[in-house]
Design a protein around this motif. Structure first.
Motif, PDB file in Angstrom:
ATOM      1  N   TYR A   1       0.836  -1.208   0.000  1.00 61.38           N
ATOM      2  CA  TYR A   1       0.000   0.000   0.000  1.00 61.38           C
ATOM      3  C   TYR A   1       0.864   1.248   0.000  1.00 61.38           C
ATOM      4  O   TYR A   1       1.850   1.326   0.736  1.00 61.38           O
ATOM      5  CB  TYR A   1      -0.930  -0.002   1.216  1.00 61.38           C
ATOM      6  CG  TYR A   1      -2.040  -1.001   1.105  1.00 61.38           C
ATOM      7  CD1 TYR A   1      -3.215  -0.689   0.432  1.00 61.38           C
ATOM      8  CD2 TYR A   1      -1.910  -2.272   1.645  1.00 61.38           C
ATOM      9  CE1 TYR A   1      -4.244  -1.604   0.310  1.00 61.38           C
ATOM     10  CE2 TYR A   1      -2.930  -3.203   1.534  1.00 61.38           C
ATOM     11  CZ  TYR A   1      -4.086  -2.855   0.867  1.00 61.38           C
ATOM     12  OH  TYR A   1      -5.089  -3.781   0.740  1.00 61.38           O
ATOM     13  N   PRO A   2       0.485   2.226  -0.806  1.00 61.08           N
ATOM     14  CA  PRO A   2       1.284   3.474  -0.828  1.00 61.08           C
ATOM     15  C   PRO A   2       1.093   4.265   0.462  1.00 61.08           C
ATOM     16  O   PRO A   2      -0.009   4.345   1.010  1.00 61.08           O
ATOM     17  CB  PRO A   2       0.695   4.238  -2.030  1.00 61.08           C
ATOM     18  CG  PRO A   2      -0.702   3.705  -2.182  1.00 61.08           C
ATOM     19  CD  PRO A   2      -0.636   2.264  -1.754  1.00 61.08           C
ATOM     20  N   ALA A   3       2.178   4.834   0.928  1.00 62.20           N
ATOM     21  CA  ALA A   3       2.115   5.647   2.144  1.00 62.20           C
ATOM     22  C   ALA A   3       1.535   7.021   1.802  1.00 62.20           C
ATOM     23  O   ALA A   3       1.769   7.545   0.711  1.00 62.20           O
ATOM     24  CB  ALA A   3       3.511   5.805   2.742  1.00 62.20           C
ATOM     25  N   PRO A   4       0.754   7.598   2.691  1.00 59.70           N
ATOM     26  CA  PRO A   4       0.202   8.935   2.415  1.00 59.70           C
ATOM     27  C   PRO A   4       1.317   9.973   2.311  1.00 59.70           C
ATOM     28  O   PRO A   4       2.284   9.946   3.072  1.00 59.70           O
ATOM     29  CB  PRO A   4      -0.711   9.206   3.622  1.00 59.70           C
ATOM     30  CG  PRO A   4      -0.251   8.257   4.680  1.00 59.70           C
ATOM     31  CD  PRO A   4       0.303   7.065   3.982  1.00 59.70           C
ATOM     32  N   SER A   5       1.156  10.858   1.362  1.00 54.28           N
ATOM     33  CA  SER A   5       2.179  11.879   1.126  1.00 54.28           C
ATOM     34  C   SER A   5       1.782  13.198   1.790  1.00 54.28           C
ATOM     35  O   SER A   5       0.648  13.368   2.248  1.00 54.28           O
ATOM     36  CB  SER A   5       2.376  12.092  -0.381  1.00 54.28           C
ATOM     37  OG  SER A   5       1.180  12.590  -0.969  1.00 54.28           O
ATOM     38  N   THR A   6       2.714  14.118   1.812  1.00 51.49           N
ATOM     39  CA  THR A   6       2.478  15.435   2.408  1.00 51.49           C
ATOM     40  C   THR A   6       2.021  16.464   1.370  1.00 51.49           C
ATOM     41  O   THR A   6       1.897  17.651   1.692  1.00 51.49           O
ATOM     42  CB  THR A   6       3.766  15.932   3.082  1.00 51.49           C
ATOM     43  OG1 THR A   6       4.823  15.953   2.115  1.00 51.49           O
ATOM     44  CG2 THR A   6       4.157  15.019   4.233  1.00 51.49           C
ATOM     45  N   ARG A   7       1.767  16.033   0.152  1.00 51.59           N
ATOM     46  CA  ARG A   7       1.351  16.963  -0.894  1.00 51.59           C
ATOM     47  C   ARG A   7      -0.119  17.355  -0.717  1.00 51.59           C
ATOM     48  O   ARG A   7      -0.903  16.636  -0.110  1.00 51.59           O
ATOM     49  CB  ARG A   7       1.544  16.320  -2.269  1.00 51.59           C
ATOM     50  CG  ARG A   7       2.991  15.955  -2.580  1.00 51.59           C
ATOM     51  CD  ARG A   7       3.095  15.280  -3.930  1.00 51.59           C
ATOM     52  NE  ARG A   7       4.466  14.926  -4.257  1.00 51.59           N
ATOM     53  CZ  ARG A   7       4.818  14.281  -5.379  1.00 51.59           C
ATOM     54  NH1 ARG A   7       3.894  13.939  -6.248  1.00 51.59           N
ATOM     55  NH2 ARG A   7       6.078  13.999  -5.596  1.00 51.59           N
TER      56      ARG A   7
ATOM     57  N   ILE B   1      -8.095   7.067  -4.236  1.00 56.18           N
ATOM     58  CA  ILE B   1      -9.091   5.988  -4.187  1.00 56.18           C
ATOM     59  C   ILE B   1      -8.951   5.186  -2.900  1.00 56.18           C
ATOM     60  O   ILE B   1      -9.945   4.828  -2.256  1.00 56.18           O
ATOM     61  CB  ILE B   1      -8.937   5.078  -5.423  1.00 56.18           C
ATOM     62  CG1 ILE B   1      -9.297   5.850  -6.695  1.00 56.18           C
ATOM     63  CG2 ILE B   1      -9.809   3.841  -5.296  1.00 56.18           C
ATOM     64  CD1 ILE B   1      -9.061   5.084  -7.966  1.00 56.18           C
ATOM     65  N   GLN B   2      -7.708   4.919  -2.509  1.00 57.87           N
ATOM     66  CA  GLN B   2      -7.478   4.175  -1.272  1.00 57.87           C
ATOM     67  C   GLN B   2      -8.028   4.933  -0.067  1.00 57.87           C
ATOM     68  O   GLN B   2      -8.722   4.343   0.780  1.00 57.87           O
ATOM     69  CB  GLN B   2      -5.988   3.933  -1.112  1.00 57.87           C
ATOM     70  CG  GLN B   2      -5.587   3.329   0.229  1.00 57.87           C
ATOM     71  CD  GLN B   2      -4.092   3.201   0.366  1.00 57.87           C
ATOM     72  OE1 GLN B   2      -3.438   2.553  -0.431  1.00 57.87           O
ATOM     73  NE2 GLN B   2      -3.527   3.842   1.387  1.00 57.87           N
ATOM     74  N   SER B   3      -7.772   6.212   0.005  1.00 54.73           N
ATOM     75  CA  SER B   3      -8.267   7.013   1.134  1.00 54.73           C
ATOM     76  C   SER B   3      -9.787   7.092   1.130  1.00 54.73           C
ATOM     77  O   SER B   3     -10.419   7.021   2.190  1.00 54.73           O
ATOM     78  CB  SER B   3      -7.663   8.416   1.082  1.00 54.73           C
ATOM     79  OG  SER B   3      -6.264   8.363   1.110  1.00 54.73           O
TER      80      SER B   3
END
Length: 227
Positions: A31-37, A46-48
Motif C-alpha cells: 500500500y502506498p504511504a500517504p504523502s504530504t502533498r 481511491i485508497q483514502s
C-alpha cells in the motif's frame, strides 16, 4: 493423492523460518504511504476514499466510546482483504486458512469487547445473559445457554473465516485438476470446466472480501453491545 490437495494449507518453512510471518508482514508493503502533498495521485485518493467510506459506515451504529476502535478495525479489514486476495494468486500461501491465526485475531478482540462491557457497564453486560420477562423456572437454563453462546462467538468467528476460504481453495484446486485431466481426452468438456473454474475464481474473489468484512462487522456488533 487425496492428501496432496491439503498440502497448500500446511504452514511452509524455509531454512527453519515460518513463511507465514513473511506473508503477514508483506501486505503492508503493497500500500502506498500517504504523502504530504496537497494533491495525491489517483491510487492514494481511491485508497483514502474507500477507507473513509468503510470506517464511517462501520462506526455509524457505535456511540462515541466505540469510535476509539476505528483505527484497529479498519486496519484489520484492510489486512484481511489483502491477504485473502493475495492467497488466490498461484503459488502463494493464504495465512487465513490457518485456524490458529484466525483464532489469534478473534479471541483477543472478542475478549477485549467483553472486558470493556464488564468495566464500563457491568449491569447491561450481564443483562444480556438474561432477557427481560423470563419465567423464573427458565432463568437457570437461559443463563447457561446465553453464556455458552457468548463464549462460542470467537470460535464462530475463526471457524467461519477458515472454513469459507479453505472450501473455496479446495474447490478451485479440484476443478483445476479436472481441467488438466480432461483436456487431452475431452477438450470440449475441459473448456466448459475451465469456464466453471473462471466463474468460481470470480466468486472466490468476492468471498475473500465479504468474509473479511463479515469478520470485522461481527466484531463491531460485539463492541456495540458493550459500549
Amino acid at each position: 493423492m487425496a492428501m496432496s490437495f491439503f498440502d497448500q494449507f500446511a504452514s511452509p518453512f524455509y531454512l527453519g523460518v515460518p513463511l507465514m510471518a513473511i506473508a503477514i508482514v508483506l501486505p503492508w508493503v503493497l500500500y502506498p504511504a500517504p504523502s504530504t502533498r496537497w494533491v495525491n495521485n489517483r491510487l492514494t485518493t481511491i485508497q483514502s476514499w474507500l477507507i473513509n467510506r468503510f470506517t464511517s459506515q462501520l462506526m455509524m451504529p457505535l456511540n462515541t466510546g466505540g469510535h476509539k476502535w476505528a483505527l484497529l478495525l479498519t486496519s484489520l479489514m484492510v489486512f484481511l482483504v489483502t491477504i485473502n486476495l493475495l492467497g488466490l494468486l498461484p503459488y502463494t500461501f493464504t495465512p487465513t486458512t490457518q485456524l490458529s491465526m484466525n483464532m489469534g485475531f478473534a479471541v483477543p478482540l472478542w475478549l477485549a469487547t467483553v472486558i470493556i462491557g464488564m468495566r464500563n457497564q457491568p449491569t447491561v453486560a450481564l443483562g444480556h445473559l438474561l432477557p427481560e420477562g423470563t419465567p423464573i423456572l427458565l432463568i437457570p437454563v437461559l443463563i447457561i445457554i446465553e453464556t455458552i453462546s457468548l463464549f462460542i462467538r470467537p470460535l464462530a468467528l475463526g471457524v467461519r473465516l477458515t472454513a469459507n476460504l479453505t472450501a473455496g481453495h479446495l474447490l478451485i484446486q479440484l476443478i483445476a485438476t479436472a481441467v488438466f485431466v480432461l483436456l487431452p481426452m475431452m477438450p470440449t468438456v475441459a473448456i466448459l470446466t475451465a469456464t466453471v473454474l473462471f466463474l468460481l475464481t470470480l466468486l472466490e474473489v468476492a468471498v475473500a472480501m465479504i468474509q473479511a468484512y463479515v469478520f470485522v462487522l461481527l466484531l463491531s456488533l460485539y463492541l456495540q453491545d458493550n459500549v
